[in-house]
Write a protein that holds these residues in place. Structure first.
Motif, PDB file in Angstrom:
ATOM      1  N   ALA A   1       0.831  -1.200   0.000  1.00 13.87           N
ATOM      2  CA  ALA A   1       0.000   0.000   0.000  1.00 13.87           C
ATOM      3  C   ALA A   1       0.869   1.256   0.000  1.00 13.87           C
ATOM      4  O   ALA A   1       0.590   2.228  -0.714  1.00 13.87           O
ATOM      5  N   ILE A   2       1.935   1.233   0.792  1.00 15.23           N
ATOM      6  CA  ILE A   2       2.851   2.373   0.851  1.00 15.23           C
ATOM      7  C   ILE A   2       3.566   2.558  -0.487  1.00 15.23           C
ATOM      8  O   ILE A   2       3.708   3.681  -0.990  1.00 15.23           O
ATOM      9  N   GLU A   3       4.014   1.457  -1.087  1.00 12.81           N
ATOM     10  CA  GLU A   3       4.664   1.543  -2.404  1.00 12.81           C
ATOM     11  C   GLU A   3       3.696   2.068  -3.454  1.00 12.81           C
ATOM     12  O   GLU A   3       4.093   2.849  -4.334  1.00 12.81           O
ATOM     13  N   PHE A   4       2.424   1.669  -3.367  1.00 17.76           N
ATOM     14  CA  PHE A   4       1.405   2.170  -4.293  1.00 17.76           C
ATOM     15  C   PHE A   4       1.225   3.678  -4.117  1.00 17.76           C
ATOM     16  O   PHE A   4       1.159   4.426  -5.106  1.00 17.76           O
ATOM     17  N   ALA A   5       1.153   4.140  -2.884  1.00 18.56           N
ATOM     18  CA  ALA A   5       0.977   5.569  -2.609  1.00 18.56           C
ATOM     19  C   ALA A   5       2.134   6.383  -3.170  1.00 18.56           C
ATOM     20  O   ALA A   5       1.946   7.458  -3.748  1.00 18.56           O
ATOM     21  N   ILE A   6       3.350   5.864  -3.012  1.00 19.73           N
ATOM     22  CA  ILE A   6       4.537   6.548  -3.529  1.00 19.73           C
ATOM     23  C   ILE A   6       4.501   6.611  -5.050  1.00 19.73           C
ATOM     24  O   ILE A   6       4.765   7.654  -5.660  1.00 19.73           O
ATOM     25  N   LYS A   7       4.146   5.496  -5.671  1.00 21.50           N
ATOM     26  CA  LYS A   7       4.075   5.426  -7.138  1.00 21.50           C
ATOM     27  C   LYS A   7       3.051   6.417  -7.684  1.00 21.50           C
ATOM     28  O   LYS A   7       3.260   7.033  -8.741  1.00 21.50           O
ATOM     29  N   GLU A   8       1.937   6.584  -6.956  1.00 24.43           N
ATOM     30  CA  GLU A   8       0.867   7.483  -7.407  1.00 24.43           C
ATOM     31  C   GLU A   8       1.134   8.947  -7.084  1.00 24.43           C
ATOM     32  O   GLU A   8       0.352   9.824  -7.447  1.00 24.43           O
ATOM     33  N   GLY A   9       2.229   9.222  -6.377  1.00 27.02           N
ATOM     34  CA  GLY A   9       2.581  10.606  -6.043  1.00 27.02           C
ATOM     35  C   GLY A   9       1.738  11.200  -4.929  1.00 27.02           C
ATOM     36  O   GLY A   9       1.536  12.420  -4.877  1.00 27.02           O
ATOM     37  N   CYS A  10       1.266  10.371  -4.012  1.00 27.88           N
ATOM     38  CA  CYS A  10       0.449  10.860  -2.894  1.00 27.88           C
ATOM     39  C   CYS A  10       1.342  11.466  -1.805  1.00 27.88           C
ATOM     40  O   CYS A  10       2.414  10.940  -1.513  1.00 27.88           O
ATOM     41  N   GLU A  11       0.884  12.548  -1.231  1.00 31.85           N
ATOM     42  CA  GLU A  11       1.620  13.166  -0.133  1.00 31.85           C
ATOM     43  C   GLU A  11       1.175  12.626   1.231  1.00 31.85           C
ATOM     44  O   GLU A  11       1.865  12.808   2.222  1.00 31.85           O
ATOM     45  N   LEU A  12      -0.001  11.990   1.248  1.00 29.07           N
ATOM     46  CA  LEU A  12      -0.575  11.547   2.521  1.00 29.07           C
ATOM     47  C   LEU A  12      -1.273  10.205   2.352  1.00 29.07           C
ATOM     48  O   LEU A  12      -1.962   9.971   1.349  1.00 29.07           O
ATOM     49  N   MET A  13      -1.091   9.336   3.344  1.00 30.39           N
ATOM     50  CA  MET A  13      -1.823   8.074   3.419  1.00 30.39           C
ATOM     51  C   MET A  13      -2.659   8.079   4.694  1.00 30.39           C
ATOM     52  O   MET A  13      -2.177   8.463   5.760  1.00 30.39           O
ATOM     53  N   ILE A  14      -3.911   7.657   4.569  1.00 27.37           N
ATOM     54  CA  ILE A  14      -4.783   7.514   5.727  1.00 27.37           C
ATOM     55  C   ILE A  14      -5.242   6.065   5.796  1.00 27.37           C
ATOM     56  O   ILE A  14      -5.752   5.522   4.814  1.00 27.37           O
ATOM     57  N   THR A  15      -5.030   5.440   6.959  1.00 28.49           N
ATOM     58  CA  THR A  15      -5.432   4.050   7.126  1.00 28.49           C
ATOM     59  C   THR A  15      -6.375   3.928   8.322  1.00 28.49           C
ATOM     60  O   THR A  15      -6.446   4.816   9.173  1.00 28.49           O
ATOM     61  N   HIS A  16      -7.087   2.811   8.366  1.00 31.25           N
ATOM     62  CA  HIS A  16      -7.931   2.521   9.522  1.00 31.25           C
ATOM     63  C   HIS A  16      -7.090   1.829  10.599  1.00 31.25           C
ATOM     64  O   HIS A  16      -7.033   2.275  11.731  1.00 31.25           O
ATOM     65  N   HIS A  17      -6.409   0.771  10.237  1.00 30.51           N
ATOM     66  CA  HIS A  17      -5.542   0.087  11.194  1.00 30.51           C
ATOM     67  C   HIS A  17      -4.212   0.828  11.292  1.00 30.51           C
ATOM     68  O   HIS A  17      -3.619   1.187  10.275  1.00 30.51           O
ATOM     69  N   PRO A  18      -3.738   1.068  12.511  1.00 32.92           N
ATOM     70  CA  PRO A  18      -2.515   1.867  12.682  1.00 32.92           C
ATOM     71  C   PRO A  18      -1.234   1.148  12.284  1.00 32.92           C
ATOM     72  O   PRO A  18      -1.174  -0.086  12.272  1.00 32.92           O
ATOM     73  N   LEU A  19      -0.228   1.937  11.969  1.00 30.75           N
ATOM     74  CA  LEU A  19       1.099   1.407  11.675  1.00 30.75           C
ATOM     75  C   LEU A  19       1.758   0.914  12.967  1.00 30.75           C
ATOM     76  O   LEU A  19       2.443  -0.095  12.979  1.00 30.75           O
ATOM     77  N   PHE A  20       1.530   1.641  14.053  1.00 29.24           N
ATOM     78  CA  PHE A  20       2.144   1.301  15.336  1.00 29.24           C
ATOM     79  C   PHE A  20       1.065   0.928  16.350  1.00 29.24           C
ATOM     80  O   PHE A  20       0.389   1.805  16.888  1.00 29.24           O
ATOM     81  N   PHE A  21       0.913  -0.367  16.616  1.00 35.16           N
ATOM     82  CA  PHE A  21      -0.003  -0.813  17.654  1.00 35.16           C
ATOM     83  C   PHE A  21       0.679  -0.806  19.021  1.00 35.16           C
ATOM     84  O   PHE A  21       0.054  -0.677  20.047  1.00 35.16           O
ATOM     85  N   ARG A  22       1.982  -0.965  19.007  1.00 30.41           N
ATOM     86  CA  ARG A  22       2.745  -1.001  20.259  1.00 30.41           C
ATOM     87  C   ARG A  22       4.107  -0.343  20.007  1.00 30.41           C
ATOM     88  O   ARG A  22       4.546  -0.206  18.859  1.00 30.41           O
ATOM     89  N   PRO A  23       4.788   0.114  21.067  1.00 32.15           N
ATOM     90  CA  PRO A  23       6.075   0.791  20.890  1.00 32.15           C
ATOM     91  C   PRO A  23       7.105  -0.113  20.203  1.00 32.15           C
ATOM     92  O   PRO A  23       7.094  -1.335  20.369  1.00 32.15           O
ATOM     93  N   ILE A  24       7.969   0.503  19.406  1.00 29.92           N
ATOM     94  CA  ILE A  24       9.066  -0.246  18.792  1.00 29.92           C
ATOM     95  C   ILE A  24      10.381   0.189  19.435  1.00 29.92           C
ATOM     96  O   ILE A  24      10.529   1.337  19.845  1.00 29.92           O
ATOM     97  N   LYS A  25      11.344  -0.736  19.529  1.00 28.43           N
ATOM     98  CA  LYS A  25      12.607  -0.454  20.210  1.00 28.43           C
ATOM     99  C   LYS A  25      13.729  -0.092  19.255  1.00 28.43           C
ATOM    100  O   LYS A  25      14.750   0.446  19.647  1.00 28.43           O
ATOM    101  N   ARG A  26      13.534  -0.452  17.990  1.00 26.82           N
ATOM    102  CA  ARG A  26      14.567  -0.097  17.011  1.00 26.82           C
ATOM    103  C   ARG A  26      13.953  -0.069  15.620  1.00 26.82           C
ATOM    104  O   ARG A  26      12.894  -0.628  15.381  1.00 26.82           O
ATOM    105  N   VAL A  27      14.638   0.608  14.709  1.00 29.24           N
ATOM    106  CA  VAL A  27      14.221   0.668  13.309  1.00 29.24           C
ATOM    107  C   VAL A  27      15.226  -0.116  12.480  1.00 29.24           C
ATOM    108  O   VAL A  27      16.391   0.254  12.379  1.00 29.24           O
ATOM    109  N   ASP A  28      14.762  -1.223  11.928  1.00 26.33           N
ATOM    110  CA  ASP A  28      15.591  -2.103  11.112  1.00 26.33           C
ATOM    111  C   ASP A  28      14.936  -2.187   9.735  1.00 26.33           C
ATOM    112  O   ASP A  28      13.850  -2.739   9.591  1.00 26.33           O
TER     113      ASP A  28
END
Length: 372
Positions: free
Chosen positions: A52-79
Motif C-alpha cells: 500500500a505504501i509503495e502504491f501511494a509513492i508510485k501514485e505521487g500521494c503526499e498523505l496516506m490515511i489508514t484505519h488500522h494503525p502502523l504502530f499498535f505497540r512501541p518499537i525499540k529499534r528501526v531495522d
C-alpha cells in the motif's frame, strides 16, 4: 486553497470524531509526519502494508490515511530489513505522511457500523456496546461591553459553542462589575486606588471537556482585562457514543434473505455463520465491524438474535449458538474496507483533493476445487 496534513488531522480529531474516543490500547492520529507540504492527493487503505505504501509513492500521494494503525505497540529499534522498519524508511525517504484512525472511527457519530447499516438498508436504532458519554462543561466569562463579539469569535475558533449544526451558541446578560485596582496593576478601566464600576456581560456557552484548555487560552488572548473572571461548571448532559449499532428493518427478513442481501451488497462469495440451518425471521440485528464476534454476549443481554461482524472464532461460534445468538461473519477486511470508499468521497468533497482507495492484497482469500 492549500490543504496541509494538519487540516486533515483537525477534521478527523475535532470535527468528524474525537481523539478522546480511542481505546487506551489503541493508537490513532499521527503515525509518520515528514513534511508540511500542500496535500493534493491522498491514498486511503485499510492497512499500512508495504504494498500500500509503495502504491501511494508510485501514485505521487503526499498523505496516506489508514484505519488500522502502523504502530499498535512501541518499537525499540528501526531495522529496514524487517517490515515495520521498511515501511518507516519508505515513507520517510519518499515524503509520505501517514495518519491512522482506528477506534475513533469505530466510535464516531457516523461510524463504520452506521455505514454498514446504510449499505444494507437498515435503520440505526441505538448504540450497541461500550456506551460512554462525551463530557460537557459550561464556560462563563465576564466581558466588558463592546468586546463580546471578539470573545464569541475566540470561543468559536477554539471549537466550543456548538450545538448540533449551529455554531457560536452563547447566552449573555447585562450587569455591573466592580473592582478596585491596587498598586502594581495596569487596569484596562479605572484608576489605581479608586473603586470602578464596569458595564459588563456575563457570557456563557458549552464546551467539550477536551476543548476546555484551548477555549480558555483563546479567550484570554483576546480579552482586554489584565485579570479575567471566569467560571467552569460540569454539566450532567453528555453526547453518547458507543461501539457498534443496533439496526432494524422496516419488515422482517428471513435468515437466508439476509445472507443473500449481504452477498449482494458486499460482493461476497463466502459468508460464515453458526446457524444450524434454521431459516428464522428477524427485524433487528447488531453490527460490530472487524473483530466483534465476542460481543455475542451483549446480544444475549439485549435479546438480539443476530450479530453481524468479522473474525468469528470457533469457541465464540459454539458459545453463541448454545446461547441462542447467530453470528454472521462477512470477514474483517470485508466489513471495514468498504468504509474507506466513504471516507475518500467525504475528503474529496470537503477538501477538494484527489483520493485513491487502495484495495489491499492482504485480504483472506478462499480456495475452491473448481478454481483449480
Amino acid at each position: 486553497m492549500e490543504i496541509k496534513t494538519k487540516d486533515i488531522i483537525r477534521f478527523f480529531e475535532n470535527d468528524f470524531s474525537y481523539l478522546s474516543r480511542q481505546y487506551e490500547w489503541d493508537t490513532n492520529g499521527i503515525q509518520i509526519i515528514v513534511h508540511d507540504n500542500n496535500i493534493s492527493k491522498i491514498v486511503l487503505s485499510l492497512e499500512p502494508t508495504i504494498d500500500a505504501i509503495e502504491f501511494a509513492i508510485k501514485e505521487g500521494c503526499e498523505l496516506m490515511i489508514t484505519h488500522h494503525p502502523l504502530f499498535f505497540r512501541p518499537i525499540k529499534r528501526v531495522d529496514i530489513y524487517n517490515p515495520i522498519g521498511k515501511k518507516i524508511s519508505l515513507s520517510v525517504l519518499n515524503q509520505l505522511n501517514i495518519l491512522s484512525y482506528h477506534t475513533v472511527l469505530d466510535r464516531a457519530d457516523y461510524s463504520l457500523n452506521d455505514y454498514i447499516a446504510d449499505v444494507v438498508g437498515a435503520k440505526v436504532l441505538k448504540g450497541f456496546a461500550d456506551l460512554e458519554k462525551e463530557s460537557f462543561y459550561k464556560f462563563v466569562v465576564f466581558v466588558p461591553k463592546g468586546y463580546e463579539n471578539k470573545v464569541i469569535d475566540a470561543i468559536d475558533a477554539a471549537g466550543a459553542g456548538k450545538i448540533g449544526n449551529y455554531s457560536k451558541c452563547t447566552f449573555y446578560t447585562e450587569g455591573t462589575g466592580t473592582f478596585l485596582p491596587e498598586e502594581g496593576t495596569s487596569p484596562f478601566l479605572g484608576k489605581i486606588g479608586k473603586l470602578e464600576e464596569a458595564h459588563e456581560y456575563r457570557l456563557e456557552t458549552i464546551v467539550r471537556k477536551k476543548d476546555l484548555e484551548k477555549v480558555l487560552k483563546s479567550v484570554l488572548a483576546v480579552h482586554p482585562y489584565e485579570e479575567v473572571a471566569y467560571d467552569i461548571y460540569k454539566l450532567e448532559m453528555g453526547e453518547e457514543y458507543s461501539l457498534g449499532r443496533v439496526c432494524g428493518f422496516d419488515n422482517e427478513i428471513d435468515f437466508t434473505q439476509f445472507l443473500k442481501l449481504l452477498s449482494e451488497k458486499f460482493n461476497l462469495n463466502n459468508i460464515s455463520h453458526n446457524n444450524s440451518g434454521e431459516n428464522f425471521s428477524f427485524d433487528k440485528f447488531a453490527v460490530v465491524t472487524g473483530s466483534g464476534a465476542t460481543f455475542w454476549k451483549e446480544c444475549k443481554k439485549q435479546n438480539i438474535k443476530v450479530l453481524l461482524t468479522g473474525d468469528m472464532k470457533y469457541h465464540d461460534a459454539v458459545d453463541a449458538y448454545e446461547n441462542g445468538v447467530v453470528i454472521v461473519d462477512i470477514g474483517h477486511y470485508e466489513s471495514e474496507s468498504i468504509y474507506m470508499n466513504y471516507l475518500a468521497k467525504l475528503l474529496e468533497e470537503k477538501f477538494k483533493v484527489k483520493t485513491i482507495v487502495y484495495k489491499s492484497k492482504l485480504k483472506i482469500n478462499h480456495w475452491r476445487p473448481d478454481n483449480a
